[in-house]
Design a protein around this motif. Structure first.
Motif, PDB file in Angstrom:
ATOM      1  N   LEU A   1      -0.383   6.739  14.434  1.00  0.00           N
ATOM      2  CA  LEU A   1      -1.559   6.712  15.319  1.00  0.00           C
ATOM      3  C   LEU A   1      -1.163   5.582  16.566  1.00  0.00           C
ATOM      4  CD1 LEU A   1      -4.527   7.075  16.422  1.00  0.00           C
ATOM      5  CD2 LEU A   1      -5.115   5.488  14.920  1.00  0.00           C
ATOM      6  N   SER A   2      -0.771   4.459  16.085  1.00  0.00           N
ATOM      7  CA  SER A   2      -0.593   3.534  17.325  1.00  0.00           C
ATOM      8  C   SER A   2       0.597   3.817  18.028  1.00  0.00           C
ATOM      9  CB  SER A   2      -0.076   2.106  16.473  1.00  0.00           C
ATOM     10  OG  SER A   2       1.124   2.317  15.743  1.00  0.00           O
ATOM     11  N   ASN A   3       1.726   4.861  17.515  1.00  0.00           N
ATOM     12  CA  ASN A   3       2.727   5.019  18.288  1.00  0.00           C
ATOM     13  C   ASN A   3       2.230   6.012  19.219  1.00  0.00           C
ATOM     14  OD1 ASN A   3       5.748   4.297  17.829  1.00  0.00           O
ATOM     15  ND2 ASN A   3       5.812   6.413  18.865  1.00  0.00           N
TER      16      ASN A   3
ATOM     17  N   PHE B   1       0.697  -1.351  -0.075  1.00  0.00           N
ATOM     18  CA  PHE B   1       0.019   0.053   0.002  1.00  0.00           C
ATOM     19  C   PHE B   1       0.729   1.386   0.009  1.00  0.00           C
ATOM     20  CE2 PHE B   1      -2.595  -3.272   1.992  1.00  0.00           C
ATOM     21  CZ  PHE B   1      -3.661  -3.367   1.205  1.00  0.00           C
ATOM     22  N   GLY B   2       2.089   1.238  -0.264  1.00  0.00           N
ATOM     23  CA  GLY B   2       3.014   2.229  -0.391  1.00  0.00           C
ATOM     24  C   GLY B   2       3.187   3.011   1.157  1.00  0.00           C
ATOM     25  N   TYR B   3       2.711   4.332   1.059  1.00  0.00           N
ATOM     26  CA  TYR B   3       3.075   5.297   2.464  1.00  0.00           C
ATOM     27  C   TYR B   3       1.602   5.296   3.265  1.00  0.00           C
ATOM     28  CZ  TYR B   3       7.265   6.305  -0.434  1.00  0.00           C
ATOM     29  OH  TYR B   3       8.329   6.144  -1.046  1.00  0.00           O
ATOM     30  N   MET B   4       0.717   4.536   2.469  1.00  0.00           N
ATOM     31  CA  MET B   4      -0.644   4.848   3.411  1.00  0.00           C
ATOM     32  C   MET B   4      -0.780   4.525   4.840  1.00  0.00           C
ATOM     33  SD  MET B   4      -4.308   3.310   1.935  1.00  0.00           S
ATOM     34  CE  MET B   4      -4.102   1.837   2.600  1.00  0.00           C
ATOM     35  N   LEU B   5       0.017   3.275   4.996  1.00  0.00           N
ATOM     36  CA  LEU B   5      -0.256   2.881   6.502  1.00  0.00           C
ATOM     37  C   LEU B   5       0.844   3.598   7.412  1.00  0.00           C
ATOM     38  CD1 LEU B   5      -0.576  -0.898   5.983  1.00  0.00           C
ATOM     39  CD2 LEU B   5      -2.341   0.793   6.530  1.00  0.00           C
ATOM     40  N   LEU B   6       1.445   4.564   7.092  1.00  0.00           N
ATOM     41  CA  LEU B   6       2.317   5.474   7.895  1.00  0.00           C
ATOM     42  C   LEU B   6       1.534   6.160   8.918  1.00  0.00           C
ATOM     43  CD1 LEU B   6       4.756   7.340   5.642  1.00  0.00           C
ATOM     44  CD2 LEU B   6       5.437   5.686   7.482  1.00  0.00           C
ATOM     45  N   SER B   7       0.119   6.444   8.629  1.00  0.00           N
ATOM     46  CA  SER B   7      -0.786   7.015   9.544  1.00  0.00           C
ATOM     47  C   SER B   7      -1.087   6.232  10.610  1.00  0.00           C
ATOM     48  CB  SER B   7      -1.926   7.369   8.640  1.00  0.00           C
ATOM     49  OG  SER B   7      -2.511   6.422   8.185  1.00  0.00           O
TER      50      SER B   7
ATOM     51  N   GLY C   1       1.413  10.342   3.502  1.00  0.00           N
ATOM     52  CA  GLY C   1       1.214   8.996   3.971  1.00  0.00           C
ATOM     53  C   GLY C   1       0.857   9.055   5.431  1.00  0.00           C
ATOM     54  N   PHE C   2       1.456  10.187   6.233  1.00  0.00           N
ATOM     55  CA  PHE C   2       1.026  10.322   7.646  1.00  0.00           C
ATOM     56  C   PHE C   2      -0.531  10.719   7.780  1.00  0.00           C
ATOM     57  CE2 PHE C   2       5.488  10.486   8.034  1.00  0.00           C
ATOM     58  CZ  PHE C   2       5.746   9.465   9.169  1.00  0.00           C
ATOM     59  N   ILE C   3      -1.171  11.182   6.762  1.00  0.00           N
ATOM     60  CA  ILE C   3      -2.710  11.670   6.952  1.00  0.00           C
ATOM     61  C   ILE C   3      -3.660  10.480   6.839  1.00  0.00           C
ATOM     62  CG2 ILE C   3      -4.445  13.349   5.586  1.00  0.00           C
ATOM     63  CD1 ILE C   3      -1.884  14.806   4.826  1.00  0.00           C
ATOM     64  N   PRO C   4      -4.545  10.178   7.624  1.00  0.00           N
ATOM     65  CA  PRO C   4      -5.261   9.022   7.603  1.00  0.00           C
ATOM     66  C   PRO C   4      -6.346   9.181   6.180  1.00  0.00           C
ATOM     67  CG  PRO C   4      -5.339  10.096   9.881  1.00  0.00           C
ATOM     68  CD  PRO C   4      -4.726  11.242   8.927  1.00  0.00           C
TER      69      PRO C   4
ATOM     70  N   ILE D   1     -10.569  10.435  29.525  1.00  0.00           N
ATOM     71  CA  ILE D   1     -11.345  10.725  28.186  1.00  0.00           C
ATOM     72  C   ILE D   1     -10.545   9.978  27.020  1.00  0.00           C
ATOM     73  CG2 ILE D   1     -12.637  11.997  26.422  1.00  0.00           C
ATOM     74  CD1 ILE D   1     -13.684  13.654  28.894  1.00  0.00           C
ATOM     75  N   LEU D   2      -9.139  10.669  27.080  1.00  0.00           N
ATOM     76  CA  LEU D   2      -8.616  10.073  26.003  1.00  0.00           C
ATOM     77  C   LEU D   2      -7.949   8.470  25.831  1.00  0.00           C
ATOM     78  CD1 LEU D   2      -6.328  10.856  23.788  1.00  0.00           C
ATOM     79  CD2 LEU D   2      -4.765  11.346  25.329  1.00  0.00           C
ATOM     80  N   ALA D   3      -7.810   8.114  27.374  1.00  0.00           N
ATOM     81  CA  ALA D   3      -7.577   6.768  27.676  1.00  0.00           C
ATOM     82  C   ALA D   3      -8.643   5.779  27.234  1.00  0.00           C
ATOM     83  CB  ALA D   3      -6.992   6.483  29.174  1.00  0.00           C
ATOM     84  N   TRP D   4      -9.835   6.065  27.416  1.00  0.00           N
ATOM     85  CA  TRP D   4     -10.908   5.348  27.335  1.00  0.00           C
ATOM     86  C   TRP D   4     -11.215   5.338  25.795  1.00  0.00           C
ATOM     87  CZ3 TRP D   4     -12.252   1.567  30.054  1.00  0.00           C
ATOM     88  CH2 TRP D   4     -12.166   1.574  31.517  1.00  0.00           C
ATOM     89  N   GLY D   5     -10.903   6.496  25.193  1.00  0.00           N
ATOM     90  CA  GLY D   5     -11.019   6.529  23.828  1.00  0.00           C
ATOM     91  C   GLY D   5     -10.104   5.786  22.943  1.00  0.00           C
ATOM     92  N   ILE D   6      -8.993   5.708  23.519  1.00  0.00           N
ATOM     93  CA  ILE D   6      -8.056   4.592  22.906  1.00  0.00           C
ATOM     94  C   ILE D   6      -8.570   3.347  23.069  1.00  0.00           C
ATOM     95  CG2 ILE D   6      -5.602   3.603  23.150  1.00  0.00           C
ATOM     96  CD1 ILE D   6      -4.692   6.660  23.925  1.00  0.00           C
TER      97      ILE D   6
END
Length: 428
Positions: free
Chosen positions: A60-62, A50-56, A187-190, A403-408
């Motif tokens: 996000l995961s980091n 998928f090229g650079y697409m999954l950089l986002s 690629g960093f843009i979702p 809120i952030l933690a429960w969102g994750i």
């Protein structure tokens, strides 16, 4: 691990560099899990297809990892308990036994990835057959015992040295591959295709599983307590600030390495139309010819071996912490390591014998998806504990952080449900 608590001295005064260096170490040990051979498999496959697409997804995961590891450090410093001990104290026997079993599965899945990655590296560098390399992986227990005898700081120094080596190897490879900057930044843009394309979603969840490791939350909540900071309210707050700074810097390094792997795969393989490069050995074989630099493949193999060795150390520590915390059962480190490694080696040997190297490559990616599926069972208890004022006192997570933690946690659960539905639908 209780004997290591407060075993590393921390200066009571001095400049911020001196204090940061005193606290530096646990974050880098945790960061190892974010760039292990499992990450390589998902990042290479993602960049190639998928090229650079999954950089986002990597970004996000980091970011999720930075928040979750900060919560793990907060729990350990505020309560004096690691996540396994907190689960044992809070949950009923059936629940905590279920959580322990799921966590052990996660450690075995992680160890499986390390076995495959290390065996592949030994084959690439020394031409050792994959089957024999897999069996040789059990010998790494002696390295761990040697380092532990010298003290925890020696263990941390070993980890940091290998991380620097991995960083240098991939920085050089990324420069050699000359990726287009505009495509990398885009690629960093979702993009919605990450969710709507089942193949992309499978790899995306594999990347999350490879990045946010369940056992790392148990590990970090324990090893932050190795620092000898004052166990007062002020001392804990100061210790938490330095621990979060340490882990954030270390995980930023992990972000660079994971992104560099995917960027290299996208720039070299996807750009040339080689979307079929989905395993480590194929990437090693094609890297030097396609880049046009002979040393590229060698650097790739050296970094892979360093990654496998590093991951071995942290997985062993995590296994020890989980077993002691949930079961209050202490067995020698060498015995624990051999048991875990034996369980991981058996399926690798069987798959290698039946399906060859391609089978192990598919098993490597599958292990990362398994890790992601088990992640909610570590994240939800962690978030529940750090938002409980009766347990955390003044270090309880504030409203915005909660809120952030429960969102994750919700994002992780939703993605896993989506993956399960896609898998079931593919079977029907």
């Amino acid at each position: 691990m209780g004997e290591l608590n407060a075993s590393v001295p921390v200066p009571a005064s001095g400049g911020w560099v001196r204090r940061l260096l005193a606290f530096a170490g646990p974050g880098y040990m945790v960061a190892v899990g974010y760039m292990d051979p499992g990450n390589w498999a998902t990042d290479i496959a993602g960049g190639s297809q998928f090229g650079y697409m999954l950089l986002s997804v990597i970004l996000l995961s980091n970011l999720m990892a930075i928040v979750l590891q900060a919560l793990a450090a907060r729990l350990g410093i505020a309560t004096g308990l690691d996540l396994a001990q907190a689960c044992r104290a809070h949950y009923s026997a059936p629940v905590r036994m279920g959580l322990w079993f799921v966590c052990e599965l996660a450690i075995i899945a992680c160890d499986l990835a390390e076995v495959i990655g290390t065996a592949i590296a030994l084959k690439l560098l020394f031409d050792i057959p994959l089957l024999w390399g897999t069996i040789l992986c059990a010998a790494d227990v002696f390295l761990i015992l040697l380092l532990m005898r010298r003290g925890f700081r020696w263990l941390e120094a070993f980890i940091v040295a290998l991380l620097v080596l991995i960083f240098a190897c991939f920085a050089a490879q990324m420069v050699m591959s000359q990726p287009p900057l505009a495509a990398v930044l885009q690629g960093f843009i979702p993009q919605t295709e990450v969710v709507t394309n089942p193949a992309a979603l499978y790899l995306a969840i594999g990347i999350i599983g490879a990045t946010v490791m369940p056992h790392n939350l148990y590990l970090h909540s324990s090893i932050v307590q190795t620092r000898n900071y004052p166990r007062t309210e002020a001392g804990k707050k100061s210790g938490l600030r330095w621990a979060v700074t340490d882990s954030t810097i270390a995980l930023t390094l992990a972000l660079f390495i994971n992104a560099a792997i995917l960027i290299t795969a996208a720039a070299v393989f996807n750009a040339a139309g080689r979307t079929d490069v989905a395993d480590i050995e194929k990437a090693h074989e094609l890297l030097s010819p396609m880049i046009g630099v002979g040393i590229a493949s060698t650097l790739f193999a050296i970094a892979l071996l360093a990654s496998g060795m590093n991951s071995t150390v942290t997985a062993t520590l995590a296994g020890q912490i989980v077993m002691e915390g949930f079961l209050q059962l202490r067995i020698p480190a060498w015995a624990r390591r051999l048991i875990t490694r034996a369980i991981a080696i058996i399926p690798v040997v069987i798959v290698t014998m039946l399906y060859g190297e391609r089978g192990t490559a598919q098993l490597l990616v599958l292990s990362q998806v398994i890790l992601s599926m088990q992640l909610p069972f570590a994240v939800i208890p962690l978030v529940r504990f750090v938002t409980d004022r009766s347990k955390m006192g003044s270090l309880v997570a504030g409203r915005a952080l909660a809120i952030l933690a429960w969102g994750i946690a919700a994002v992780i659960v939703i993605l896993n449900i989506k993956l399960l539905l896609d898998v079931v639908q593919s079977w029907l």
